[in-house]
Design an enzyme around this catalytic site. Structure first.
Site, PDB file in Angstrom:
ATOM      1  N   HIS B  71       0.898  -1.044  -0.050  1.00 18.62           N
ATOM      2  CA  HIS B  71      -0.069   0.068  -0.111  1.00 18.62           C
ATOM      3  C   HIS B  71       0.731   1.400   0.121  1.00 18.62           C
ATOM      4  CE1 HIS B  71      -3.929  -1.902   1.775  1.00 18.62           C
ATOM      5  NE2 HIS B  71      -3.572  -2.520   0.635  1.00 18.62           N
ATOM      6  N   GLU B  73       0.853   4.154   1.817  1.00 18.32           N
ATOM      7  CA  GLU B  73       1.323   4.348   3.028  1.00 18.32           C
ATOM      8  C   GLU B  73       2.650   3.536   3.664  1.00 18.32           C
ATOM      9  OE1 GLU B  73      -1.487   3.532   1.993  1.00 18.32           O
ATOM     10  OE2 GLU B  73      -3.143   4.464   3.469  1.00 18.32           O
ATOM     11  N   CYS B 101      -6.293   1.700   5.964  1.00 15.62           N
ATOM     12  CA  CYS B 101      -6.629   0.486   6.293  1.00 15.62           C
ATOM     13  C   CYS B 101      -6.088  -0.132   7.519  1.00 15.62           C
ATOM     14  CB  CYS B 101      -6.531  -0.446   5.257  1.00 15.62           C
ATOM     15  SG  CYS B 101      -4.730  -1.239   5.039  1.00 15.62           S
ATOM     16  N   CYS B 104      -2.235  -0.221   7.282  1.00 19.69           N
ATOM     17  CA  CYS B 104      -1.229   0.916   7.258  1.00 19.69           C
ATOM     18  C   CYS B 104      -1.745   1.665   8.644  1.00 19.69           C
ATOM     19  CB  CYS B 104      -2.005   1.690   5.814  1.00 19.69           C
ATOM     20  SG  CYS B 104      -1.363   0.839   4.739  1.00 19.69           S
TER      21      CYS B 104
END
Lengths: 171, 171
Positions: B71, B73, B101, B104
């Site tokens: 992801h 992040e 999420c 993260c």
């Protein structure tokens, strides 16, 4: 950096027997945790298993890698994704000496891992039953099975002793 | 793999002005999200800011890297840790087009990041206010400040359109 205090515990001489395979795999994870300890890390270890075979192992390396994401579980998921060329790891079972933190629990769900064994619940930060449970707390389209395999308390003793000795070393 | 449908939205021609700096940084994150879209990824982007300067940018690469942990992040946190040689990133502010999420969000807390701007809350999986909030749900020894900067709804429109077009492309 904290000073490194050598781990006073011996690794398991793990023996595989079909009926004791969960213990065996957790013992291998425990031995990874000892490696983490002896490198100055919080002693948490993990192994990944497919069809009763260990396909990857890892330990916490936050201090060594100077990376907050370098937990054992994250390293395992990255290794496996690279090896298999797929972000879906639904056939993998993880054995982890401590219940995963929010980040690692989230990664386990994202990678669609279906079951994990943990050596110890974490009432502070564990997100698969200890403090909260992502099966209910978050609307992820995936459910995780969690089993406890504490090795007669060895996983808990290892962590508690680590923090006790570290506090003592810091005076 | 899903078929790639080209992104119908233009990137922002972002202009920095001190009083509009949060908008500016979120526009840069939005432009990263468009890059993700055009590479077949769910369009989420992020930038990291220190002292009003962008020090790193990233977008979602789960499909390309075949890694559930890739992801935006997470990539940012890993990049920054590597660049600065420290897992503590308390002086960093993240701008992310969607609320993070569980994974993260957990990583943001672990890296001791103190504030983030999000373009959109996520009621399904957001863990900093949308679905649950790690400030209360988990006993982490750190609190996070979360601010909303939706770019007049552009962050939400981008994501919604992406999923609408993908469903249509899949028939």
């Amino acid at each position: 950096m904290h000073p490194i205090v050598k781990c006073p515990f011996a690794p398991f001489k793990a023996r595989f027997a079909y009926e004791r395979r969960h213990q065996y795999f957790m013992q291998c994870a425990y031995n990874e945790a000892i490696r983490a300890w002896n490198e100055g890390e919080v002693p948490i270890g993990a192994v990944a298993v497919i069809d009763d075979k260990i396909v990857a192992s890892a330990y916490n390396r936050v201090e060594k890698d100077r990376d907050a994401t370098a937990h054992a579980e994250m390293s395992l998921i990255r290794q496996l994704s690279k090896n298999f060329g797929d972000w879906r790891l639904s056939n993998v079972t993880l054995y982890i000496t401590k219940e995963p933190c929010p980040m690692c629990s989230g990664a386990i769900y994202k990678a669609r891992i279906s079951s994990i064994y943990i050596g110890l619940y974490d009432e502070q930060q564990g997100c698969v039953g200890g403090c909260c449970h992502f099966n209910h707390a978050v609307k992820l389209n995936h459910k995780l099975q969690v089993y406890l395999e504490p090795l007669d308390g060895a996983c808990e003793t290892l962590l508690k002793t680590f923090f006790k000795l570290r506090r003592r070393a810091l005076g």
